[in-house]
Every structure is written in C-alpha cells, then in structure tokens.
Design an enzyme around this catalytic site. Structure first.
Site, short mmCIF file in Angstrom:
data_model
loop_
_atom_site.label_atom_id
_atom_site.label_comp_id
_atom_site.label_asym_id
_atom_site.label_seq_id
_atom_site.Cartn_x
_atom_site.Cartn_y
_atom_site.Cartn_z
N THR A 189 -40.58 17.97 12.47
CA THR A 189 -39.75 18.51 11.44
C THR A 189 -39.75 20.02 11.90
O THR A 189 -40.93 20.61 12.47
CB THR A 189 -40.01 18.14 10.19
OG1 THR A 189 -41.19 18.62 9.94
CG2 THR A 189 -39.91 16.77 10.00
N GLU A 336 -36.48 12.45 10.43
CA GLU A 336 -37.18 10.79 9.99
C GLU A 336 -36.29 9.81 10.12
O GLU A 336 -36.67 8.84 9.93
CB GLU A 336 -37.80 11.11 8.47
CG GLU A 336 -38.81 12.29 8.37
CD GLU A 336 -38.29 13.64 8.03
OE1 GLU A 336 -39.14 14.40 7.51
OE2 GLU A 336 -37.31 13.96 8.40
N LYS A 444 -30.58 24.66 -10.80
CA LYS A 444 -30.92 24.05 -12.13
C LYS A 444 -30.48 25.10 -13.00
O LYS A 444 -31.50 26.11 -13.19
CB LYS A 444 -32.04 23.36 -12.37
CG LYS A 444 -32.13 22.29 -13.45
CD LYS A 444 -33.16 21.28 -13.17
CE LYS A 444 -32.92 20.02 -14.06
NZ LYS A 444 -33.78 18.94 -14.00
N TRP A 449 -27.42 20.59 -12.94
CA TRP A 449 -27.76 20.80 -11.63
C TRP A 449 -26.46 21.30 -10.99
O TRP A 449 -25.18 21.22 -11.25
CB TRP A 449 -27.97 19.65 -10.79
CG TRP A 449 -29.22 19.08 -10.61
CD1 TRP A 449 -30.42 19.80 -10.85
CD2 TRP A 449 -29.62 17.80 -10.06
NE1 TRP A 449 -31.46 18.91 -10.58
CE2 TRP A 449 -31.11 17.85 -10.31
CE3 TRP A 449 -28.96 16.71 -9.96
CZ2 TRP A 449 -31.77 16.49 -9.97
CZ3 TRP A 449 -29.72 15.50 -9.58
CH2 TRP A 449 -31.30 15.50 -9.63
#
Length: 548
Positions: A189, A336, A444, A449
C-alpha cells in the site's frame, strides 16, 4: 455424507495463461514503448519463448526458490510483462515496487519483503544505486536491458544484464504444478499513514479476479472484434489492474506505455496503436481531456476506460463520452481487494437518456458476484443497505486480503472476519455502491458527515478548474468545516469568490466550503491520487475567514 463432485482438480495458476496465449494466440501482437522511447514489437509466441528462458534464469542462474521474493523497480515495458510469468510461474514471488515512493519507503519495502534480487530499468537505476547500501537482503541486481544499453559504470555490486541472462538460459521450461494458494505477487500500500503494508496475492486470487474482468473485454466489443488493451495503471499498482493477465487470457493485443505519461505520448499510443480498452485513475483522464481540448484531437478506436482509485468527476465523465466517445466505467477497488465492485451497468441502463446514464455511472460500481458487503456505524453496528444510510464499508471475498505480510501494519479484518476498507459508503437495494469519502478524509461538522468527494466533483465541473480537493479545517463551534483547494487549468485563472458562487445551489448549503484556496499544483501519491495528508499538514493552522 455429502456427495463429492467428479471434476478434475486443476489448480488456477498464472503460468496457464501465457501457455494458453502462446498456443492459441501466438501471432497476436504486443507493443511496448521502451524506456529509451522507441517501440518494441513482438507477439505472444515470441514472448513465451523469452518467458521460458527467464524462468530458467530465475531458478537456475539466480537460484531463486519457491516463495522467495524477486523485486521489480520498473515501468510498463515488455521485460516487466515477462516477469509476471517468468517469476511468478516458477513459484517465486514477484514484488512490484513503486519508483515514485520516497527513498526511505523504498528501503523499508525492499527490506521488509526480503527481496533476494532486484530488477531495475534505465530510469530506476539511479534510485537503486542511491539506496543499495541500505538494502540488507538483495544479493544481485538485474538491469532490464540488452548489453549495449548497460551503464558504463555503476555503484551497484553484481549488476547483471537481463538479455545476457536470457541468452544463457535453456529455451524450454517445465512449469511446476503449484498450489493455487501459493503467493504470486506482492504489492505494498502507498502508506499514507505509517509504513506501507504488504498485500500478498495468490495465484488463485489473481486468476479469479482476471476471470471476473473478462466481462469488461467481452461486453465492450463486437463479437469477433480484435481488442487492444493498454494499461495506463502502472504494473506496480495492483498488477496493472490484471491487464498483464487479461490481455493474453482473451487473446487481445497488448500495448505497454513504458514510462512517458505525457498526454501527447499516451495519445500517440492510444490512437496510433488503435487501443480499444484501457484503465487508469481519474487523474490521467483529467490531464488527457484538457490536452484533447487544447489540441483538437479525437479518438478513433477507444471505446472505454476502467477507472478506480478515486471518484470520477461528473464533468469529466460527461465530456469523455459526449465529446470523445469514451465511456469511463467507474468501479471500486483497492490494493487489498483488486475487484471490489463491478464496472458494468445493470441491464437496461444503456437505453436510458444520456443524463440518466451518467447518473448511474457516477456510482462507485455495482455489487459483484463473489463479494459480500456490509455497512457499519462508528460502534460497529450494521446499517441497512437502503441507499440512504452511510457507514464504514466492510467486505468479504475470495480475493480480499485476510492479513498483511508478516502480520505487520495492523489487522486487515475486523473481529467478524470482514475486511476494513477504510471507505464510507452507501449501498442501494439494487446493489449500486456510492463511496462518499475515505474514513480518514470525511469531514464531520456539527456531528454530521460532509462528503468531500461530492464537493470535489462539483468543483471540477467549473471550466477553469483542473483539480479540486476538500479537507476539513478546525472550527470552534462546528468541529470541522470544509476548505476547498483547487488547481486551475493551464491558461486559466479562478478566484475564491467565483468558486463559491459556482457551487451555490449545486451542493447543500451546510456543505458549502467556508473558503477556497488556489494553488499551482496538487500533492499526489505514487499511484496518481491527491495526497490529502500533505494538504492537511499544509493547512493545519489555516484560519477560516469568519474566524479571522
């Protein structure tokens, strides 16, 4: 006692793909731009002959054993393509390494993977020379060139020549019958927080995902038409999204762009080599679309591009289809889990009016067979998949990571065995998935959100804006408020006041950015995505106008 099926037990292995291509598509062409800039042409038959020699060199001359890691610090060329088979097919593990990473990250990755050999090309040779003293496991380096292009001098110890290795190797290789669960490749990653984490793909997972991608080729072609695939996604980025396997599996022509990602050079290959299908992150298309507009060029054969990595701006998707005849097909995936959602739209979508088709493709793909999806809130409670609830996306799939290499970098799955994607999403009852943010990027404000992705998509619709990113900055009352950062198109200017006026009415009032900052260039990750960690650091102490 259950009745067992009477089917042959044939493992899914990577070597089977190139053997198939050599037997049934031997004359199909592979075109590669070399590091030096010229074009190299051969076919699957000749590639297979070289791959067999490479496999013998890897196992014989170099002495790589099953499970040992062979690193490649290289770009999309024919020699790198050969390594996907000539290394992985032997039982050794190909570790593709991103040359765009910082030197200390490269050192960490190579040492952590315990690469025994490192293959480099002319562009990555200086990187390898710089970090070689810190590499603890590399025994030899291989220059991916012929003898004439070997450097006159180098600080690398024991630098071997790729073409010399092939010339000295036996011409035929007996492919071992591997366990399909054996490791095939490793990709790390990008490591935006902490050290990069190693994702270990198996032969089985690679073949399953590639077979799922067959639909991208078959459903975007006329029956019997010759397809030409060109991965703009680098080979160190999730196996170039399986294109090195997908093209030979389907008998498609394969075009490899080398290192030069300037829009004119990409166009030269896309149109000159009559490419029909490609793949790449939206950043590529933002740059190419801007160049197409300035140059007046059009595509003659390109039909579709698979896109992932970040959200595709609506204006870009509309422009590419309406003005250039290219469908950008958005899917969700990550290192992943290379196949997270399907890019093909539900049956019947093609008959919808243009605007409704774009509406459907603005989703992050569709629930795909083989993947199970789950949404949870901050406390881990499951949320409904009703298209309204937004939560942390979890998945399970035969090609999703169950752990990171050496179990380092944290847990890849939660207590119930679901992979933690790090994305905030909603899922509609018909399976359409909408990513609204990365968990670490979500803003937030006042307990609610705000989707940075939706604001960014709207901002890029402004004719003067090339790139946009939204980050949260501190606010004493609301906790966070959105700050919009934009990069203008070449030859254009834009002011904060213009941007705010443009967004008014296009996003919810309480989502409106509290300020806009115009910068010259966006910080990017090694895989072509905006590096928001850098932006957050840069604007960490930013004071919003209302608070000054």
């Amino acid at each position: 006692m259950s009745l067992q099926g009477l089917m042959m037990d044939m493992p899914l292995t990577i070597s089977s793909v190139i053997r198939h291509a050599a037997k049934y598509h031997a004359a199909t062409e592979i075109v590669s731009r070399t590091i030096e800039g010229d074009l190299f042409r051969y076919d699957y038959g000749r590639a297979y002959a070289r791959i067999q020699r490479l496999a013998n060199a890897v196992t014989g001359t170099l002495g790589a054993h099953p499970g040992e890691r062979v690193g490649s610090l290289a770009w999309n060329t024919h020699r790198h393509f050969e390594m996907f088979y000539g290394v992985s097919g032997t039982g050794a593990v190909l570790h593709t390494i991103n040359p765009r990473l910082f030197p200390d990250q490269l050192v960490y990755i190579i040492n952590h993977a315990e690469d025994r050999f490192l293959f480099v090309d002319a562009l990555t040779l200086p990187l390898a020379e710089a970090i070689a003293p810190q590499l603890t496991t590399v025994e030899a380096f291989v220059m991916m060139s012929d003898r004439a292009q070997m450097p006159a001098s180098t600080t690398l110890p024991n630098l071997l020549c790729y073409e010399d290795l092939l010339a000295a190797a036996a011409p035929e290789y007996a492919w071992p019958l591997l366990d399909e669960n054996c490791a095939s490749t490793i990709c790390y990653t990008s490591g935006t927080t902490g050290n990069p984490k190693g994702v270990v793909y198996s032969h089985r997972s690679a073949m399953l995902v590639t077979m799922l991608y067959l639909g991208f080729v078959t459903m975007n072609s006329d029956n019997g038409a010759r397809q030409t695939l060109m991965p703009m996604a680098p080979m160190f980025h999730g196996n170039a999204w399986q294109f090195p396997y997908l093209a030979p599996m389907t008998g498609s022509r394969l075009v490899l762009p080398g290192r030069n990602y300037e829009p004119d050079k990409l166009y030269e290959l896309l149109d000159g080599e009559r490419v029909t299908l490609t793949c790449g992150v939206p950043t590529f298309w933002l740059i190419i679309a801007d160049w197409l507009k300035r140059s007046g060029k059009r595509f003659s054969t390109l039909r579709a591009s698979l896109s992932s990595g970040s959200a595709v701006p609506r204006s870009l998707m509309e422009t590419m289809e309406r003005d250039y005849g290219v469908q950008i097909m958005q899917a969700w995936g990550m290192t992943e889990s290379l196949g997270g959602s399907g890019a093909m739209m539900p049956p019947g979508t093609a008959e919808l009016p243009f605007e409704q088709r774009i509406d459907a493709r603005m989703k992050s793909g569709n629930a795909m067979w083989g993947v199970e999806y789950r949404l949870v809130d901050d406390e881990g409670r499951e949320l409904p998949q009703d298209g309204k609830a937004h939560g942390h996306l979890r998945i399970r799939a035969p090609w999703a990571a169950s752990a990171y290499f050496k179990n380092e970098g944290g847990a890849a799955v939660d207590e119930q065995g679901w992979m933690k994607t790090g994305d905030i999403a909603s899922i509609a009852p018909n399976g359409q998935i909408l990513l609204t943010d990365r968990s670490k990027d979500v803003i937030k404000s006042g307990g609610e959100w705000i989707s940075s992705i939706e604001i960014e998509n709207m901002a890029v619709g402004h004719p003067a804006v090339m790139q946009a990113a939204v980050i949260g900055v501190a606010h004493p009352k609301w906790q966070e408020r959105p700050l919009l950062v934009v990069v203008p198109r070449e030859g254009h200017q834009v002011t904060p006041e213009e941007m705010l006026a443009y967004l008014k009415g296009r996003v919810a009032d309480w989502w409106m950015p509290d300020d806009v900052v115009v910068i010259d260039a966006m910080p990017m990750t090694g895989t072509g995505k905006v590096h928001k960690l850098t932006l957050r650091e840069r604007f960490r102490d930013y004071v919003l106008p209302a608070l000054r």
